[in-house]
Design a protein around this motif. Structure first.
Motif, short mmCIF file in Angstrom:
data_model
loop_
_atom_site.label_atom_id
_atom_site.label_comp_id
_atom_site.label_asym_id
_atom_site.label_seq_id
_atom_site.Cartn_x
_atom_site.Cartn_y
_atom_site.Cartn_z
N GLY A 1 49.45 14.34 50.69
CA GLY A 1 49.95 15.08 49.43
C GLY A 1 48.69 14.37 48.83
N LEU A 2 47.72 15.10 48.07
CA LEU A 2 46.02 14.80 47.65
C LEU A 2 46.84 14.72 45.64
N THR A 3 45.79 13.61 45.26
CA THR A 3 45.78 12.81 44.22
C THR A 3 45.05 13.97 43.81
N PRO A 4 45.08 13.83 42.34
CA PRO A 4 44.77 14.62 41.62
C PRO A 4 42.53 14.31 41.81
N ASN A 5 42.36 13.39 41.96
CA ASN A 5 40.87 13.00 41.09
C ASN A 5 39.87 13.64 42.87
N ARG A 6 41.07 13.92 44.47
CA ARG A 6 40.59 13.75 45.33
C ARG A 6 40.01 15.33 46.22
N ILE A 7 39.66 16.20 44.72
CA ILE A 7 39.97 17.67 44.70
C ILE A 7 38.83 17.68 46.35
N ASP A 8 38.19 16.90 46.41
CA ASP A 8 37.07 17.29 47.51
C ASP A 8 37.02 17.44 49.11
N ALA A 9 38.46 17.09 48.35
CA ALA A 9 40.13 17.11 50.23
C ALA A 9 40.67 17.83 50.52
N ALA A 10 40.67 18.95 49.84
CA ALA A 10 41.13 20.10 49.72
C ALA A 10 40.57 21.37 50.52
N SER A 11 39.89 21.06 51.48
CA SER A 11 39.37 21.73 52.80
C SER A 11 39.45 21.26 54.11
N HIS A 12 39.42 21.31 54.49
CA HIS A 12 39.13 21.82 56.12
C HIS A 12 37.92 20.58 56.38
N VAL A 13 37.20 20.87 55.36
CA VAL A 13 35.25 20.43 56.21
C VAL A 13 35.32 19.07 55.61
N GLY A 14 36.28 18.75 54.24
CA GLY A 14 36.63 17.63 53.21
C GLY A 14 37.47 16.65 54.10
N VAL A 15 38.35 17.44 54.73
CA VAL A 15 39.57 16.08 55.33
C VAL A 15 38.11 15.72 56.50
N PRO B 1 27.30 11.90 45.71
CA PRO B 1 27.05 13.89 46.32
C PRO B 1 27.85 14.47 44.96
N THR B 2 26.98 15.43 45.16
CA THR B 2 28.05 16.40 44.14
C THR B 2 29.04 16.94 44.06
N TYR B 3 29.88 16.93 45.45
CA TYR B 3 31.48 17.07 45.62
C TYR B 3 32.59 16.61 45.16
N ARG B 4 31.28 14.40 44.86
CA ARG B 4 32.99 14.23 43.90
C ARG B 4 32.72 13.94 42.75
N VAL B 5 33.52 14.75 42.78
CA VAL B 5 33.05 15.20 40.55
C VAL B 5 33.92 13.26 40.25
N ASP B 6 34.50 12.87 40.96
CA ASP B 6 35.45 11.88 39.99
C ASP B 6 34.45 10.22 40.11
N VAL B 7 33.91 10.13 40.81
CA VAL B 7 33.10 8.88 41.07
C VAL B 7 31.98 8.96 40.38
N THR B 8 32.12 7.85 39.15
CA THR B 8 31.27 7.68 38.09
C THR B 8 30.98 5.98 37.21
N ARG B 9 31.53 5.71 38.27
CA ARG B 9 31.23 4.22 37.75
C ARG B 9 31.09 3.25 38.85
N PRO B 10 30.77 1.97 38.92
CA PRO B 10 30.67 1.28 40.09
C PRO B 10 32.16 1.24 40.62
N CYS B 11 32.62 1.05 40.27
CA CYS B 11 34.48 0.50 40.79
C CYS B 11 34.69 1.75 41.47
N ASP B 12 34.19 2.61 41.12
CA ASP B 12 34.44 4.28 42.24
C ASP B 12 33.80 4.37 43.99
N VAL B 13 32.58 3.35 43.62
CA VAL B 13 31.74 3.00 44.68
C VAL B 13 33.10 2.22 45.50
N VAL B 14 33.50 0.79 45.01
CA VAL B 14 33.88 0.31 46.14
C VAL B 14 34.94 0.99 45.97
N GLU B 15 35.91 1.30 45.51
CA GLU B 15 36.51 2.21 46.25
C GLU B 15 36.82 2.97 47.44
#
Length: 822
Positions: free
Chosen positions: A169-183, A465-479
């Motif tokens: 069950g992917l959350t909308p921000n984790r499109i990087d995991a919508a592939s076998h390599v991503g997982v 990395p460019t594959y993480r289009v959702d990481v834009t803030r320090p709190c995203d890195v913490v997550e």
């Protein structure tokens, strides 16, 4: 998102079982919703082994049957009666032992039992291909190679393996995991940090052997809209044979729920699910001018998509075009004129990065949803387009032949740079709630391919990395650090420190819960309706005009294209839904916000506002059918009773409510009130026209309260306490003949002016307007409650007070006290 376990192992080599993988993925934010096992053959051929026919003799009582003895690796050979014409001694063949279940190719299901055929006992079954479900032949038993090991499970001998898949069950921000390599990348990061001894390898699919065979079939690419298409890559492959895909490719796609089509299309789907990069293959010979143009087309341009539907394009739809005409809706759906068919020989392969906003709007506009649009809408990785293109080209050559006949064309005018985020180790630890060593934090970030570009004491700068289009803030890195470190590894402290929070009075949440408990105790059920509604419902309303609607710019449908201005329509939908399911006796309430486009002075502007409201609905019978209680239909006064109970609970004196104008377009009858000078409450019978919109034939009674007005009233009230009176109260009645224009509120006010100390309350219990009264007159019957907190009232005092009240009414209103003969 479906992930194949065996496919996943192509990129990560680790000593982890299916169950361990499921637990790890769930712990790092990729929740495994289900695990399914897909068998190569239904039933998995359990109980079917390799047998060796030792003897074969004619059945004594049947010409077409043989009695055989078969070695299946047990202590004793089995006697089996077989009707196949080709059975013979010395053969090796599949044997279904007692207890095995066979699923025939025609759909029949047979469980093998001990049986007796024409008087001879049989302890198994020598099988044909169709009886095992591995083929369609029924000409005789299936014979196996002479080197087959006796007793070996047939599934192992045939190399049939079951396929295990995870539904994530992917959350909308984790499109990087919508592939076998991503997982696999996330799984490898977890193992690197927590159990490196189990991880032996993680690698991307290699494209090192990619090479251009010639440049004999080169196409030019022109991107006219760089905002909508930041990067576009392509190449040609010539001399391809379009045919069915090899078995391994078909199995991979089938495992994740895709239907194989042909080898070229299957490769593009394979790479999509492998790397997460959508691709599209064009028949190169159908691209006029050997030119690919990425642009928009004029409004209303006709375009037929692969589903044979002709669509009218918007000037905001990004298209992939030839020199003459559109070929594909970029990132969404292909067209019929340039698709790959069985006659295709030359291919132009596309790998691009499209703007997610453009793709999302186009997909919604044309009600199209594809695997490609799903990924593009959430943000594709611009850094992987060429890698995916090379990977797909190599696979097409492998399964379809041909040669790569052009250089890679890569239109990438403004390279997307890695986002740089500065933060401190202290901030990370404080946000997580636990002190984590800086080396562990760096290890996690490196495993996720984040780059620590600068480190100065406690401060670090991280390149995303460019594959993480959702990481834009320090709190995203913490997550990212926390999910790999493990939420369960952050201990709950033994001592909890808290500070007092002085909530402003009245407490909105407390009042909402109080009202909900009161209504639920009266038999109401709470509903929660969508805030979205259809704008058409407001076309004929004056009380909620359409020009005050907050409209959605990108609605899912015409039925859900605006924010609601009232809670009425959602409640009517719920009532209609229940009535259609034979639940017609309903009492419902809802707390919810309404929305409008309005300035503080009431004029319509682009400014949007919202406010909370409470709605009540009553319809059908008041009570369930009972032997000792008559069936009574709900009416306006039932609704009024519940509203009054609610208002009294919050200290509202009902006599202080002022009348207001009832929205005639909503109600056929009812009442509206103001509280403290503000429009507050409307209630009554819903109009027949509005009920007809929802096909509701029975009467519905509806009340809507502006919650903020009630909250403001409660904030101004002061709670006082007093000792309960020790002395009894006294009630007296008066019948007055009055002019019709005099209201009860006027009488009540005059009574309290005439007797300020002992008069506790004034009530109206009867109104009469009839033929026996003079014209323009009416009769009011009032009840007065008198009480003294210090002593018992005497008859003389009571009579004096009642006389004073009668004189006050006569003086101020010209009232006549009616006696027994009146």
């Amino acid at each position: 998102m479906t992930i194949s376990y065996s496919w996943l192992k192509d990129y990560i080599c680790a000593d982890v079982s299916v169950e361990e993988v499921s637990k790890i993925l769930t712990s790092i934010g990729l929740e495994v919703e289900s695990i399914e096992t897909v068998e190569a053959v239904k039933g998995g051929l359990r109980g079917v082994v390799v047998g060796h026919v030792l003897t074969c003799e004619q059945h004594p009582d049947a010409d077409k049957l043989h009695v055989t003895t078969v070695d299946v690796g047990g202590e004793q050979p089995l006697q089996i009666v077989c009707g196949a014409p080709n059975v013979a001694a010395g053969q090796k063949a599949p044997v279904a032992t007692i207890g095995a279940t066979l699923f025939f190719a025609n759909g029949d299901e047979v469980k093998i039992k001990k049986s007796k055929l024409r008087g001879v006992e049989s302890y198994g079954m020598i099988c044909a291909e169709d009886e095992l479900g591995v083929g369609t032949s029924h000409e005789g038993i299936m014979t196996l190679d002479a080197d087959a090991r006796v007793g070996q499970p047939l599934a192992d001998f045939l190399g049939l393996k079951s396929e295990t898949t995870f539904e994530i069950g992917l959350t909308p921000n984790r499109i990087d995991a919508a592939s076998h390599v991503g997982v696999a990348r996330d799984l490898a990061a977890y193992l690197t940090v927590h159990c490196p001894e189990k991880l032996r390898r993680f690698s991307y699919p290699s494209v090192e052997n990619f090479k251009v065979d010639s440049t004999s079939n080169t196409y030019s690419v022109r991107v006219e809209n760089e905002e909508a298409c930041p990067r576009y890559s392509g190449l040609t492959i010539s001399g391809v044979t379009v045919q069915a895909s090899p078995e391994w490719l078909q199995k991979r796609l089938s495992a994740v729920g895709l239907r194989p089509i042909n080898n070229v299309v299957d490769v593009t789907n394979y790479v999509l699910h492998e790397l997460g990069q959508p691709l599209h293959a064009f028949d190169a010979d159908k691209i006029e001018g050997k030119t690919v143009v990425v642009k928009t087309c004029p409004e209303g341009t006709a375009f037929k998509t692969l589903d044979e539907v002709e669509r009218k394009l918007s000037e905001q739809d990004l298209m992939i075009c030839s020199a003459e005409k559109p070929m594909c809706i970029a990132g969404v759906f292909g067209g019929t004129s340039s698709g790959v068919t069985g006659e295709t020989k030359n291919i132009f392969l596309e790998s691009a990065c499209f703007n997610p906003v453009w793709v999302r709007k186009t997909a919604k506009r044309h009600t199209l949803s594809t695997d490609a649009s799903f990924r593009y809408e959430r943000g594709a990785d611009p850094g992987i387009t060429v890698t995916a293109l090379k990977r797909a080209a190599m696979l097409i050559k492998e399964v379809g032949g041909g040669s790569i006949s052009s250089e890679v064309v890569d239109r990438y005018p403004r390279a997307v740079e890695k986002k740089s985020i500065a933060l401190t180790f202290g901030y990370i630890c404080a946000s997580i709630g636990k002190a984590i060593e800086s080396s562990v934090i760096e290890k996690i970030l490196t495993a996720l391919e984040f780059e620590v570009t600068r480190k100065d004491g406690d401060s670090i700068t991280v390149g995303v990395p460019t594959y993480r289009v959702d990481v834009t803030r320090p709190c995203d890195v913490v997550e990212e650090v926390l999910r790999i470190y493990g939420y369960n590894n952050v201990e709950i402290p033994q001592h909890v420190h808290a500070s007092l929070n002085h909530t402003a009075k009245p407490d909105n949440e407390l009042m909402v819960n109080t009202a909900a408990n009161l209504l639920s105790g009266q038999g109401f059920n709470e509903i929660m309706c969508l805030s979205l509604t259809g704008a058409k419902r407001y076309d004929a309303l004056r009380s909620y005009p359409p020009d005050k609607l907050a409209l959605l710019q990108n609605p899912n449908s015409a039925e859900l294209n605006a924010m609601r201005q009232t809670l009425l329509f959602g409640g009517l939908e719920a009532i209609a839904y229940n009535i259609n399911r034979r639940q017609s006796d309903l009492k419902l309430y809802e707390f919810g916000n309404v929305y409008y486009r309005q300035a503080p002075d009431g004029s319509v502007t682009e400014r949007f506002g919202e406010e909370p409201r409470l709605s009540l609905f009553v319809t059908g019978m008041q009570h369930r059918r009972s032997w000792n209680e008559s069936q009574t239909t709900s009416n306006f006064f039932v609704l009024k009773k519940h509203v009054e109970l609610l208002l009294r609970r919050f200290g509202v004196d009902l006599h202080t409510l002022q009348s207001a104008e009832l929205p005639a377009d909503l109600f056929s009858d009812g009442a509206a009130c103001k509280l403290a000078g503000k429009n507050f409450l409307s209630m009554g019978a819903v109009s027949k026209q509005l009920r007809a919109m929802f096909d509701i034939k029975q009467d519905v009674y509806f009340a809507e309260l502006r919650w903020q007005v009630l909250l403001g009233f409660a904030a101004r009230q002061k709670i006082t306490c007093a000792e309960l009176p020790k002395y009894p109260e006294v009630t007296r009645d008066l019948a007055l003949l009055l002019d019709k224009n005099i209201t009860f509120a006027q009488l009540r006010e005059a009574a309290h002016k005439a007797e300020k100390k002992l008069l506790q309350s004034v009530g109206l219990f009867d109104v009469y307007e009839g033929d026996k009264l003079p014209d323009g007159k009416k009769s009011y019957a009032l009840t007065f409650t008198l009480q003294d907190s210090e002593r018992t009232l005497t008859d003389q005092e009571i009579e004096r007070i009642m006389g004073n009240l009668a004189k006050a009414f006569e003086k101020e209103f010209g009232a006549q006290v009616r006696g027994a003969d009146a």
